[in-house]
Design an enzyme around this catalytic site. Structure first.
Site, PDB file in Angstrom:
ATOM      1  N   HIS A 168      -7.623   0.866  -6.168  1.00  0.00           N
ATOM      2  CA  HIS A 168      -7.782  -0.009  -4.994  1.00  0.00           C
ATOM      3  C   HIS A 168      -8.402  -1.333  -5.515  1.00  0.00           C
ATOM      4  CE1 HIS A 168      -7.968  -1.300  -0.996  1.00  0.00           C
ATOM      5  NE2 HIS A 168      -8.867  -0.494  -0.476  1.00  0.00           N
TER       6      HIS A 168
ATOM      7  N   ARG B 264     -13.027  -9.109   1.660  1.00  0.00           N
ATOM      8  CA  ARG B 264     -11.618  -8.788   1.392  1.00  0.00           C
ATOM      9  C   ARG B 264     -10.775 -10.041   1.595  1.00  0.00           C
ATOM     10  NH1 ARG B 264      -9.857  -3.533   1.932  1.00  0.00           N
ATOM     11  NH2 ARG B 264      -7.972  -4.386   0.996  1.00  0.00           N
TER      12      ARG B 264
ATOM     13  N   GLN C 246     -10.007  -4.154  -3.310  1.00  0.00           N
ATOM     14  CA  GLN C 246     -11.321  -3.801  -2.769  1.00  0.00           C
ATOM     15  C   GLN C 246     -12.417  -4.103  -3.782  1.00  0.00           C
ATOM     16  OE1 GLN C 246     -12.180  -2.275   0.447  1.00  0.00           O
ATOM     17  NE2 GLN C 246     -14.107  -3.106  -0.313  1.00  0.00           N
TER      18      GLN C 246
ATOM     19  N   ASP D 125     -17.670   6.356  -0.980  1.00  0.00           N
ATOM     20  CA  ASP D 125     -16.375   6.273  -0.291  1.00  0.00           C
ATOM     21  C   ASP D 125     -16.130   7.631   0.357  1.00  0.00           C
ATOM     22  OD1 ASP D 125     -13.761   5.568   0.486  1.00  0.00           O
ATOM     23  OD2 ASP D 125     -12.895   6.067  -1.467  1.00  0.00           O
TER      24      ASP D 125
ATOM     25  N   CYS E 159     -16.357   0.927   1.182  1.00  0.00           N
ATOM     26  CA  CYS E 159     -15.125   0.186   1.465  1.00  0.00           C
ATOM     27  C   CYS E 159     -14.662   0.357   2.903  1.00  0.00           C
ATOM     28  CB  CYS E 159     -14.028   0.563   0.480  1.00  0.00           C
ATOM     29  SG  CYS E 159     -13.506   2.277   0.609  1.00  0.00           S
TER      30      CYS E 159
ATOM     31  N   ARG F 171       0.872  -1.183   0.000  1.00  0.00           N
ATOM     32  CA  ARG F 171       0.000   0.000   0.000  1.00  0.00           C
ATOM     33  C   ARG F 171       0.898   1.218   0.000  1.00  0.00           C
ATOM     34  NH1 ARG F 171      -5.189   1.227   3.749  1.00  0.00           N
ATOM     35  NH2 ARG F 171      -5.991  -0.114   2.113  1.00  0.00           N
TER      36      ARG F 171
HETATM   37  N1  NVA Z   1     -10.307   6.401  -1.160  1.00  0.00           N
HETATM   38  C1  NVA Z   1      -9.905   6.006   0.181  1.00  0.00           C
HETATM   39  C2  NVA Z   1     -10.086   4.525   0.369  1.00  0.00           C
HETATM   40  C3  NVA Z   1      -9.826   4.056   1.773  1.00  0.00           C
HETATM   41  C4  NVA Z   1      -9.863   2.540   1.925  1.00  0.00           C
HETATM   42  C5  NVA Z   1      -8.457   6.423   0.413  1.00  0.00           C
HETATM   43  O1  NVA Z   1      -7.628   6.271  -0.482  1.00  0.00           O
HETATM   44  O2  NVA Z   1      -8.158   6.887   1.519  1.00  0.00           O
END
Ligand code: NVA
Length: 311
Positions: A129, A296, A132, A228, A268, A102
């Site tokens: 992502h 997940r 997800q 989100d 998410c 990440r």
């Molecule tokens: N769009 C959000 C997703 C978090 C799982 C971020 O990147 O923070």
């Protein structure tokens, strides 16, 4: 057999994504159905941004696959600072069977994948992502009669349509043959290159792409409605300005009422009640966000198993 990575949703073809999702459904039925990491073989999970679900689901999943989840704190590892990303990768791939990362820029994970002799998996970047979205597709399959029921479902994502979730819904959704609609304010709509790529995939799968600034139009008649956070990790300085711009896209009961009566709601997580989604909706009967969080685990186990089989 070729080494494969999963950096963005369209790294899996429609047929390959289907294989991963079917395997994910099998893991839902029996968490020990496959153990490709038995040994145990190690998988590195590295994070440069905050994480909870992603770390826990990968660590649990890697352990359930018979492996050893090696969690690496990105703040200590300082990837790309003390040495090149390629040098770090050459060390890691001598020891681990896969690398899950990440991080911020997509250029960073592309650089790692280019240097790696083992599969590299995107556990969230600024741009995508994709793990997800595999979990979200599994959740739709779980609630709609299986993976075969995915093509033709209408999935709407409202809110920050320029973020990683917006991009991944577009690419991953059309790969599964979904009609993907994204609704967000001007200035927060997906890049033209992503929309064009999603349309190209949709032309093969029977899906479609709609991009609009009209939230009600986006949600009208949808089977699945997702949102989100308005403030993604890294965009915290813009929180106040964003709260104003995104308010018309809040997923509240009135907006959800535009969707099909049996529409399911995805998020998410983490969720900010009263911002992108109301408590009434996320805690209401149409919300399946905790199935989505559980998925997940199953989706990522399936993905890792599939990637390890390609070698
Ligand atoms: N769009 C959000 C997703 C978090 C799982 C971020 O990147 O923070």
């Amino acid at each position: 057999m070729t080494l494969r990575h999963f950096l963005r949703d369209d790294d899996l073809t429609p047929a390959e994504q289907k294989q991963v999702l079917e395997l994910g459904m099998a893991f839902r039925e029996d968490r020990q159905v496959r153990q490709p990491l038995a040994g145990p073989r190690a998988v590195a999970f590295i994070t440069d941004k905050p994480t909870l679900r992603t770390q826990v689901s990968f660590a649990t999943g890697i352990a359930e696959l018979g492996g050893f989840p090696m969690v690496v704190d990105g703040n200590l590892a300082q990837i790309g600072k003390r040495e090149s990303i390629a040098d770090t990768t050459h060390v890691l791939d001598r020891m681990v069977s896969a690398i899950v990362w990440r991080t911020f820029g997509d250029d960073r994970i592309r650089e790692m994948a280019a240097a790696s002799g083992v599969p590299v998996v995107n556990a969230l970047t600024d741009g995508f992502h994709p793990c997800q979205i595999l979990a979200d597709l599994l959740t739709v399959a779980q609630h709609r009669g299986g993976v075969a029921a995915l093509p033709g479902q209408v999935l709407t994502y409202v809110g920050d349509a320029a973020n990683n979730m917006g991009n991944s819904y577009l690419l991953g959704g059309v790969t599964a043959g979904l009609h993907v609609r994204v609704g967000g304010p001007d200035g927060y709509l997906p890049d033209e290159a992503i929309v064009a790529r999603a349309r190209e995939i949709a032309a093969q799968t029977g899906g479609s792409v709609t991009v609009t600034t009209d939230a009600a139009e986006a949600v009208a008649g949808a089977d699945v409605v997702a949102t989100d956070t308005w403030v993604s990790m890294g965009a915290e300085a813009e929180a106040e300005a964003r709260a104003q711009v995104f308010l018309p896209y809040q997923l509240d009961a009135a907006l959800l009422a535009q969707a099909k009566p049996d529409a399911i709601v995805l998020h998410c997580l983490p969720a900010y009640r009263g911002k992108e989604i109301t408590a009434e909706v996320i805690d209401g009967p149409q919300s399946v966000v905790f199935d989505e969080a559980e998925n997940r685990l199953h989706a990522q186990k399936a993905l890792l198993t599939w990637l390890l089989e390609q070698r």
